[in-house]
Design a protein around this motif. Structure first.
Motif, PDB file in Angstrom:
ATOM      1  N   LYS A  33      39.776  45.527  57.220  1.00  0.00           N
ATOM      2  CA  LYS A  33      39.765  44.219  57.885  1.00  0.00           C
ATOM      3  C   LYS A  33      40.981  43.387  57.467  1.00  0.00           C
ATOM      4  N   THR A  34      41.222  42.325  58.245  1.00  0.00           N
ATOM      5  CA  THR A  34      42.295  41.387  57.934  1.00  0.00           C
ATOM      6  C   THR A  34      41.697  40.036  57.585  1.00  0.00           C
ATOM      7  N   VAL A  35      42.060  39.534  56.412  1.00  0.00           N
ATOM      8  CA  VAL A  35      41.611  38.222  55.956  1.00  0.00           C
ATOM      9  C   VAL A  35      42.818  37.297  55.940  1.00  0.00           C
ATOM     10  N   GLY A  36      42.726  36.181  56.666  1.00  0.00           N
ATOM     11  CA  GLY A  36      43.806  35.212  56.695  1.00  0.00           C
ATOM     12  C   GLY A  36      43.579  34.109  55.674  1.00  0.00           C
ATOM     13  N   ILE A  37      44.647  33.728  54.992  1.00  0.00           N
ATOM     14  CA  ILE A  37      44.596  32.585  54.070  1.00  0.00           C
ATOM     15  C   ILE A  37      45.509  31.515  54.636  1.00  0.00           C
ATOM     16  N   VAL A  38      44.948  30.336  54.889  1.00  0.00           N
ATOM     17  CA  VAL A  38      45.689  29.279  55.552  1.00  0.00           C
ATOM     18  C   VAL A  38      45.582  27.985  54.771  1.00  0.00           C
ATOM     19  N   GLY A  45      44.461  35.048  66.296  1.00  0.00           N
ATOM     20  CA  GLY A  45      44.730  36.262  67.050  1.00  0.00           C
ATOM     21  C   GLY A  45      44.713  37.547  66.252  1.00  0.00           C
ATOM     22  N   HIS A  46      44.787  37.457  64.922  1.00  0.00           N
ATOM     23  CA  HIS A  46      44.999  38.675  64.148  1.00  0.00           C
ATOM     24  C   HIS A  46      44.069  38.858  62.949  1.00  0.00           C
ATOM     25  N   CYS A  47      43.172  37.919  62.699  1.00  0.00           N
ATOM     26  CA  CYS A  47      42.331  38.010  61.494  1.00  0.00           C
ATOM     27  C   CYS A  47      40.854  38.173  61.850  1.00  0.00           C
ATOM     28  N   ASP A  48      40.125  38.785  60.913  1.00  0.00           N
ATOM     29  CA  ASP A  48      38.679  38.922  61.045  1.00  0.00           C
ATOM     30  C   ASP A  48      37.950  37.800  60.312  1.00  0.00           C
ATOM     31  N   GLU A  49      38.488  37.400  59.161  1.00  0.00           N
ATOM     32  CA  GLU A  49      37.906  36.309  58.380  1.00  0.00           C
ATOM     33  C   GLU A  49      39.019  35.349  57.969  1.00  0.00           C
ATOM     34  N   VAL A  50      38.641  34.102  57.676  1.00  0.00           N
ATOM     35  CA  VAL A  50      39.607  33.070  57.316  1.00  0.00           C
ATOM     36  C   VAL A  50      39.200  32.406  56.011  1.00  0.00           C
ATOM     37  N   VAL A  51      40.188  32.200  55.140  1.00  0.00           N
ATOM     38  CA  VAL A  51      40.010  31.443  53.912  1.00  0.00           C
ATOM     39  C   VAL A  51      40.900  30.205  54.016  1.00  0.00           C
ATOM     40  N   VAL A  52      40.290  29.025  53.975  1.00  0.00           N
ATOM     41  CA  VAL A  52      41.044  27.771  54.060  1.00  0.00           C
ATOM     42  C   VAL A  52      41.199  27.203  52.657  1.00  0.00           C
ATOM     43  N   MET A  53      42.463  27.035  52.230  1.00  0.00           N
ATOM     44  CA  MET A  53      42.725  26.525  50.892  1.00  0.00           C
ATOM     45  C   MET A  53      43.291  25.115  50.946  1.00  0.00           C
ATOM     46  N   PHE A  78      37.172  35.008  47.095  1.00  0.00           N
ATOM     47  CA  PHE A  78      37.074  35.549  48.451  1.00  0.00           C
ATOM     48  C   PHE A  78      37.039  37.067  48.356  1.00  0.00           C
ATOM     49  N   ARG A  79      36.767  37.735  49.473  1.00  0.00           N
ATOM     50  CA  ARG A  79      36.716  39.184  49.483  1.00  0.00           C
ATOM     51  C   ARG A  79      37.494  39.715  50.687  1.00  0.00           C
ATOM     52  N   VAL A  80      37.972  40.946  50.575  1.00  0.00           N
ATOM     53  CA  VAL A  80      38.685  41.596  51.671  1.00  0.00           C
ATOM     54  C   VAL A  80      37.957  42.902  51.978  1.00  0.00           C
ATOM     55  N   PRO A  81      37.206  42.964  53.078  1.00  0.00           N
ATOM     56  CA  PRO A  81      36.496  44.192  53.439  1.00  0.00           C
ATOM     57  C   PRO A  81      37.472  45.307  53.821  1.00  0.00           C
ATOM     58  N   LYS A  82      37.008  46.534  53.680  1.00  0.00           N
ATOM     59  CA  LYS A  82      37.835  47.686  54.019  1.00  0.00           C
ATOM     60  C   LYS A  82      38.186  47.671  55.506  1.00  0.00           C
ATOM     61  N   VAL A  99      38.230  25.638  50.332  1.00  0.00           N
ATOM     62  CA  VAL A  99      37.290  24.618  50.801  1.00  0.00           C
ATOM     63  C   VAL A  99      36.373  25.158  51.885  1.00  0.00           C
ATOM     64  N   GLU A 100      36.787  26.276  52.531  1.00  0.00           N
ATOM     65  CA  GLU A 100      35.921  26.860  53.556  1.00  0.00           C
ATOM     66  C   GLU A 100      36.315  28.320  53.769  1.00  0.00           C
ATOM     67  N   ARG A 101      35.314  29.143  54.038  1.00  0.00           N
ATOM     68  CA  ARG A 101      35.535  30.572  54.289  1.00  0.00           C
ATOM     69  C   ARG A 101      34.522  31.048  55.319  1.00  0.00           C
ATOM     70  N   ALA A 102      35.000  31.729  56.366  1.00  0.00           N
ATOM     71  CA  ALA A 102      34.090  32.135  57.432  1.00  0.00           C
ATOM     72  C   ALA A 102      34.755  33.183  58.316  1.00  0.00           C
ATOM     73  N   PRO A 103      33.960  33.921  59.122  1.00  0.00           N
ATOM     74  CA  PRO A 103      34.553  34.767  60.165  1.00  0.00           C
ATOM     75  C   PRO A 103      35.396  33.907  61.104  1.00  0.00           C
TER      76      PRO A 103
END
Length: 332
Positions: free
Chosen positions: A37-42, A223-231, A31-35, A237-241
């Motif tokens: 931005k907030t990336v959530g891992i769930v 409410g607080h993330c720009d992108e989501v990483v589902v583990m 996954f990547r974390v843009p400058k 298994v999925e990654r998207a805005p």
């Protein structure tokens, strides 16, 4: 310069068991974390979220835990191949970490001011007097009343919410480029959770840093993330805005997580949706689709890992034919 402050590529983290075998807690995560931005891992407990974060900052338990493969590129530098001395500079200086459980993240026998000052002295070269003065300023910034008094108190004298604010102050003391927040609102009541999350968002906007937010709470993600990483089971298994994921989830596990959330339209006292089955023990993970393993399916999907593909713009999914609508893949 890359527009991403962090890029994790095919990360593999494993633990050596007593019998000498290795088990993979993180298996090819990317996954990547843009400058800025907030990336959530769930994901569920045990899916590898915290192990991934500890792999990034080199805090795996030794001698059992090791990064066996992949890259962790922080501002272009691979942290998996850097020296211990360099990792000490990065950890706490350029990458801040908010650990789980504010009740146990602080040392109970040292005053608050000393614990904040330690990072300032180590990473910013301050003397004790300068560090104590800056500690007061940091406590004020994170919204703790009477900071001049609080720096002389011990953790047990503070409430859970105030302790969490102290942990945030320590993580932000050196103005890091990246903040890793691992379950930052665990064990806090709903009102304090909201205050802590708003505080983190305000400080992120003020400092321009990037954030990895690890949580079980999909409401926090929304409410607080720009992108989501589902583990799930050590894999992504999925990654998207965030808006894309909530409006158009593609993987069966992601859909199951979203369907398990009660809404205002949910009838009172009705049975909530759940995901059938249980996560397999880490030593029993199959090489193929581990969600199919949970569903007790049979066939080739258990033997061969499906490719991680981009089905729409910036929307990636592990394309198991049993877990993802094949028509979506063909349409893309």
């Amino acid at each position: 310069m890359s527009e991403n402050v962090l890029e994790v590529k095919d990360l593999i983290t494993a633990f050596r068991m007593e019998d000498g075998d290795w088990v993979r807690a993180v298996d090819g995560v990317s996954f990547r974390v843009p400058k800025g931005k907030t990336v959530g891992i769930v994901g569920e407990s045990g899916c590898g979220k915290s192990v991934t974060s500890m792999s990034i900052v080199g805090l795996l338990p030794k001698p059992m835990g090791h990064v066996l493969g992949g890259e962790v590129l922080f501002k272009g530098e691979d942290l998996t191949r850097t020296s211990d001395k360099r990792m000490h500079q990065v950890r706490g200086g350029e990458i801040g970490v908010i650990f789980q459980e504010p009740m146990t993240a602080l040392n109970p026998v040292h005053r608050i001011g000393k614990q904040i000052s330690e990072s300032l002295i180590l990473h910013r070269g301050m003397n004790k007097r300068e560090a104590l003065k800056e500690s007061v300023a940091l406590l004020e910034k994170v919204g703790i009343p009477a900071p001049e008094e609080r720096v002389m108190e011990y953790p047990h004298q503070l409430s859970g919410g105030m302790r969490q604010r102290v942990v945030i102050a320590i993580a932000l003391a050196c103005k890091p480029d990246l903040l890793i927040a691992d379950e930052p609102t665990t064990a806090l009541d709903v009102t304090v959770q909201s205050q802590i999350l708003e505080l983190m968002a305000d400080l992120q906007a003020e400092m321009g840093m990037s954030t990895i937010l690890i949580t079980h709470d999909l409401g926090v993600i929304a409410g607080h993330c720009d992108e989501v990483v589902v583990m799930y089971a050590g894999r992504v298994v999925e990654r998207a805005p965030v808006q894309t994921l909530f409006s158009s989830p593609q993987h069966a596990y992601t859909r199951g997580l979203l369907q398990a959330i009660p809404t205002l339209e949910t009838p009172r006292k009705s049975r909530l949706n759940t995901i059938e089955g249980q996560v397999a023990a880490i030593s029993d993970f199959v090489p193929g689709c581990r969600f199919c393993q949970r569903m007790e399916r049979s066939g080739d999907t258990l033997k061969t890992r499906a490719p991680f593909v981009e089905i729409f713009e910036d929307h990636w999914v592990e394309a198991c034919p049993e877990c993802v609508d094949v028509s979506s893949l063909s349409a893309s």
